[in-house]
Enzyme design. Structure first.
Site, short mmCIF file in Angstrom:
data_model
loop_
_atom_site.label_atom_id
_atom_site.label_comp_id
_atom_site.label_asym_id
_atom_site.label_seq_id
_atom_site.Cartn_x
_atom_site.Cartn_y
_atom_site.Cartn_z
N GLU A 101 -6.28 1.29 -2.96
CA GLU A 101 -5.19 1.09 -3.44
C GLU A 101 -5.80 0.55 -5.09
O GLU A 101 -6.83 0.49 -5.32
CB GLU A 101 -5.08 -0.83 -2.83
CG GLU A 101 -6.65 -0.79 -3.02
CD GLU A 101 -6.67 -2.64 -2.15
OE1 GLU A 101 -5.33 -3.27 -1.59
OE2 GLU A 101 -7.63 -2.96 -1.51
N ASN A 157 -6.32 -3.56 -6.72
CA ASN A 157 -6.18 -4.86 -6.85
C ASN A 157 -5.83 -5.36 -7.96
O ASN A 157 -6.55 -5.23 -9.18
CB ASN A 157 -7.72 -5.13 -6.56
CG ASN A 157 -8.35 -5.30 -5.34
OD1 ASN A 157 -6.61 -4.71 -4.28
ND2 ASN A 157 -8.91 -5.06 -4.55
N GLU A 191 -3.04 7.95 7.21
CA GLU A 191 -4.05 8.53 5.96
C GLU A 191 -4.86 8.87 7.13
O GLU A 191 -5.58 8.90 7.57
CB GLU A 191 -3.36 7.85 5.38
CG GLU A 191 -5.06 6.72 4.96
CD GLU A 191 -5.16 5.89 3.73
OE1 GLU A 191 -3.89 6.17 3.02
OE2 GLU A 191 -6.12 5.68 3.70
N ASN A 208 -15.29 -3.80 7.30
CA ASN A 208 -14.36 -3.57 5.29
C ASN A 208 -14.48 -4.57 4.23
O ASN A 208 -14.01 -4.22 3.81
CB ASN A 208 -13.02 -3.09 6.34
CG ASN A 208 -12.96 -2.10 7.00
OD1 ASN A 208 -13.91 -0.94 6.33
ND2 ASN A 208 -11.83 -1.92 7.97
N LYS A 226 0.90 -0.86 -0.08
CA LYS A 226 -0.05 -0.07 0.27
C LYS A 226 0.64 1.06 -0.31
O LYS A 226 0.57 1.98 -0.67
CB LYS A 226 -1.31 0.02 1.26
CG LYS A 226 -1.77 -0.84 1.45
CD LYS A 226 -3.11 -1.01 2.21
CE LYS A 226 -4.31 -1.85 2.36
NZ LYS A 226 -5.03 -2.99 1.06
#
Ligand code: ADP
Ligand code: ADP
Ligand code: MG
Length: 669
Positions: A288, A290, A200, A235, A116
């Site tokens: 991100e 994938n 972040e 999540n 990440k």
């Protein structure tokens, strides 16, 4: 084009890849573990190779075994599906070395996007907007506090190697940053063997919106619109849709352009997904990428008409993309529901066992509606504790969002799964939820709307009337058949009672039959609590699915016989109905209510599983919230905590023991 490919995966995604390969005239090789000898993907493939014990770490995750299976069968390429080896650059590199094609991106792209922190740096350099934050590793808790103060609260602490929603903490103040840092790094260490974390900004009221990209080996990259995946629990995605109800053309194009730029920057090829978090002002930030096929890819296929697996195979075989950006059109709306083997009424604990009944709704197009069901199971199959608890991915497509939601509600109502607990009641309730229907979403939706978990819903008066009509029609059809089983369909009505009471849950619903004639198919006028309504159905005794109309409204519900009545499951409601004469109903009201047994002094095992550890001893005093025991099922450790202050009086289970659901683990004084 390849003549034969191997699918290094199991379950629905292996089946899904095999379907496309077969359509393209490519032979398929499945791999399977001990637990999957009778699995659907093994049956569907042309050949199958056994690769070891049930534990994924000894079978599906062992690159050498997959490569040996390729050599033994002459498979020229490998499709990795998602999860398992799909994002392991070393696997991909080893295949290349052995002259076997990886149906996915090149190792370099997987590596660049796999971390990440690194991928965020890459994205920044490619002009992609990223979440404001600190682009480096956090040294310790004190460092975390300084960085968080600079960014401004709330912040998110994330594992750089993270995935699947693990190793992530939100912090609203300094104390939470310190604690969150410790917990995220230890979780990252134990899950990914890498404790690097970064910080972040936490985007408030965030929506998860991702862009599907497709790239070939010749530098062509296109994007196939977006998917919104804001319905998440811890999540993890639960329901997804394409397009997003939130995006306008301008934002869609900006996100698409940035995703293409990122894909080009890493020489991406194959299908990939760029995930963004979008705030309430439609500012979007890269999360991100994938580098694989995504679980929720079917919704994109339904709105674009493009088979992503076919495109991945063609790209891997070296073909240039046959599609230009201008040719990609988004048509209509698609919704996906993930059916999980988990008990929605017990905080979504995994549930394992045999599928004694498994009858998904019919797939295909009916008028303006499409139903698609991607699955890896069948009636009689076993849901084991070794893998993902996903049973199926049910998708619907329609011209508009509301029509697709309505179609999903009906498809869920007709989806029969018996033998294990599953989340269909929750998904059905979601389809009815006004906020979901209005598209006012955020990733906090489930936590905000179901703060105390999901409880069985109570029917309102109109719903009770419908449930009563279903129960009474089923009861009349059954009685009619019992009495006239040898006769021709039409029954004499002479003896039929006019007045009935249907007890649905705790309520009594009075029903008068207006024309007392039972026909097959059933078609009768009833006055339900004084309101006239015609009830039509072609239901036959023994069928778990009741479909028909009540007062002109289309209804699909499920009915199962229970002691002295029927259980009806419909739109997230689950109600026991009893059909009574008015006299019996009066007596029924006088019956004492039977209370469920008192289990407050017991710790019951919430699902079949393995005791990992017992955290307390006999005689020990325990405070509310403290850990009592840990039970593992379906790759997940479930921590069982004290719900109040307790004293442990007796312990009945030990670490290493396998327990059935509701087994008594310990007793309290
Ligand atoms: P999607 O967006 O496709 O749902 P997820 O991040 O939920 O992606 O992951 C898809 C699958 O991959 C799930 O089975 C998830 O458990 C697994 N997975 C993803 N990342 C990891 C990881 N780093 N380690 C283990 N499993 C992972
Ligand atoms: P994973 O690799 O586990 O999928 P992601 O970075 O994709 O990790 O994040 C998973 C989910 O966590 C997102 O879909 C979103 O709901 C939430 N999330 C991640 N980062 C943020 C953030 N900065 N602000 C708000 N929510 C976030
Ligand atoms: Mg993610």
């Amino acid at each position: 084009m390849f003549k034969k490919i191997l699918i290094a995966n199991r379950g629905e995604i292996a089946c899904r890849v095999i379907k496309t390969a077969r359509r393209m005239g490519i032979l398929t090789v499945a791999v399977y573990s001990d637990a999957d000898r009778d699995a659907l993907h093994v049956e569907m493939a042309d050949e199958a190779v056994h690769i070891g014990p049930a534990a994924a770490s000894e079978s599906y995750l062992v690159a050498e075994k997959i490569i040996a299976a390729c050599k033994a069968t002459g498979a020229e390429a490998v499709h990795p599906g998602y999860g398992f080896l799909s994002e392991r650059a070393s696997f991909c590199a080893e295949l290349e070395k052995q002259g076997i094609v990886f149906i996915g991106p090149k190792p370099k792209a997987i590596m660049a996007m796999g971390d990440k922190i690194e991928s965020k740096k890459f994205a920044n350099a490619a002009g992609v907007s990223t979440v404001p934050g600190h682009l480096g590793v956090i040294e310790d808790a004190a460092h975390a506090e300084v960085i968080a103060g600079g960014i401004g609260y709330p912040v998110m602490i994330k594992a750089s190697a993270g995935g699947g929603g693990k190793g992530m903490r939100i912090a609203w103040n300094e104390a939470e940053v310190r604690d969150g840092f410790e917990r995220a790094s230890s979780e990252a260490k134990s899950s990914f063997g890498d404790d690097r974390v970064f910080i972040e900004k936490f985007i408030v009221e965030p929506r998860h919106i991702e862009i599907q990209v497709l790239a070939d080996a010749h530098g062509n990259v296109v994007y196939l619109g977006e998917r919104e995946c804001s319905i998440q629990r811890r999540n993890q995605k639960v329901a997804e849709e394409a397009p997003s109800p939130f995006l306008d053309e301008k934002t869609r194009k900006a996100m698409g352009d940035q995703s293409v730029a990122l894909a080009k920057a890493v020489d991406y090829q194959s299908a990939g997904t760029v995930e963004f978090i979008v705030d309430r002002d439609r500012n979007f930030y890269f999360l991100e990428m994938n580098t694989r096929l995504q679980v929720e890819h079917p919704v994109t296929e339904l709105v674009t008409g493009i088979d992503l697996v076919e495109q991945m195979i063609r790209v891997a075989a070296g073909e240039p993309l046959a599609l230009a950006q201008e040719e990609i059109r988004l048509d209509g709306w698609a919704i996906e529901s993930r059916l999980y083997a988990e008990d929605p009424y017990r905080n979504f604990l995994p549930s394992i066992g045999r599928l004694t009944r498994y009858r998904p709704p019919a797939e295909g197009r009916t008028g303006n509606l499409v139903v698609r069901n991607d699955t890896g199971v069948f009636e009689g199959a076993e849901i084991s504790m070794y893998y993902d608890p996903m049973i199926a991915k049910l998708c619907t497509w329609a011209p508009t969002r509301l029509e697709a939601i309505e179609a999903m509600g009906r498809a869920l109502d007709g989806f029969v799964v018996d033998g294990i607990e599953h989340n269909v009641p929750f998904l059905s309730a979601l389809m009815k939820h006004p906020r979901w229907r209005e598209g006012r979403l955020s990733t906090g939706f489930i936590a905000e709307e179901y703060p105390d978990g999901f409880a069985p819903m109570k029917p309102d008066r109109t719903e009770e009337a419908t449930l009563a009509a279903i129960a009474l029609s089923a009861s009349l059809i059954e009685t009619n058949r019992r009495e006239r089983f040898a006769d021709r369909l039409r029954a004499a009505s002479g003896t039929l009672r006019e007045h009935w009471v249907v007890k649905t849950g705790d309520s009594h619903v009075a029903v008068r039959l207006i024309d007392g004639l039972v026909t097959i198919p059933f078609d009768m006028e009833m006055a339900i609590e004084g309101e006239n309504s015609s009830v039509v159905t072609d239901w036959r005794p023994g069928d778990p699915v009741w479909s028909g109309t009540v007062g002109g409204r289309n209804i699909t519900a499920q009915i199962r016989p229970v002691l002295n009545g029927l259980r009806i499951d419909w739109q997230g409601l689950s109600v026991t109905a009893k059909v009574l004469s008015p006299r019996h109903a009066e007596l029924d009201r006088l019956m004492p209510v039977k209370l469920p047994p008192d289990t407050s002094k017991l710790l019951l095992c919430p699902m079949p599983g393995l005791v990992v550890s017992i955290a307390v001893a006999e005689g020990q005093e325990v405070k509310a919230g403290e850990t009592l025991a840990i039970v593992e099922a379906m790759k997940m450790e479930n921590v069982l905590r004290a719900d109040r202050d307790l004293v442990v009086s007796k312990i009945n289970a030990a670490a290493g023991e396998s327990l059935a659901v509701d087994a008594v683990i310990m007793e309290f004084a």
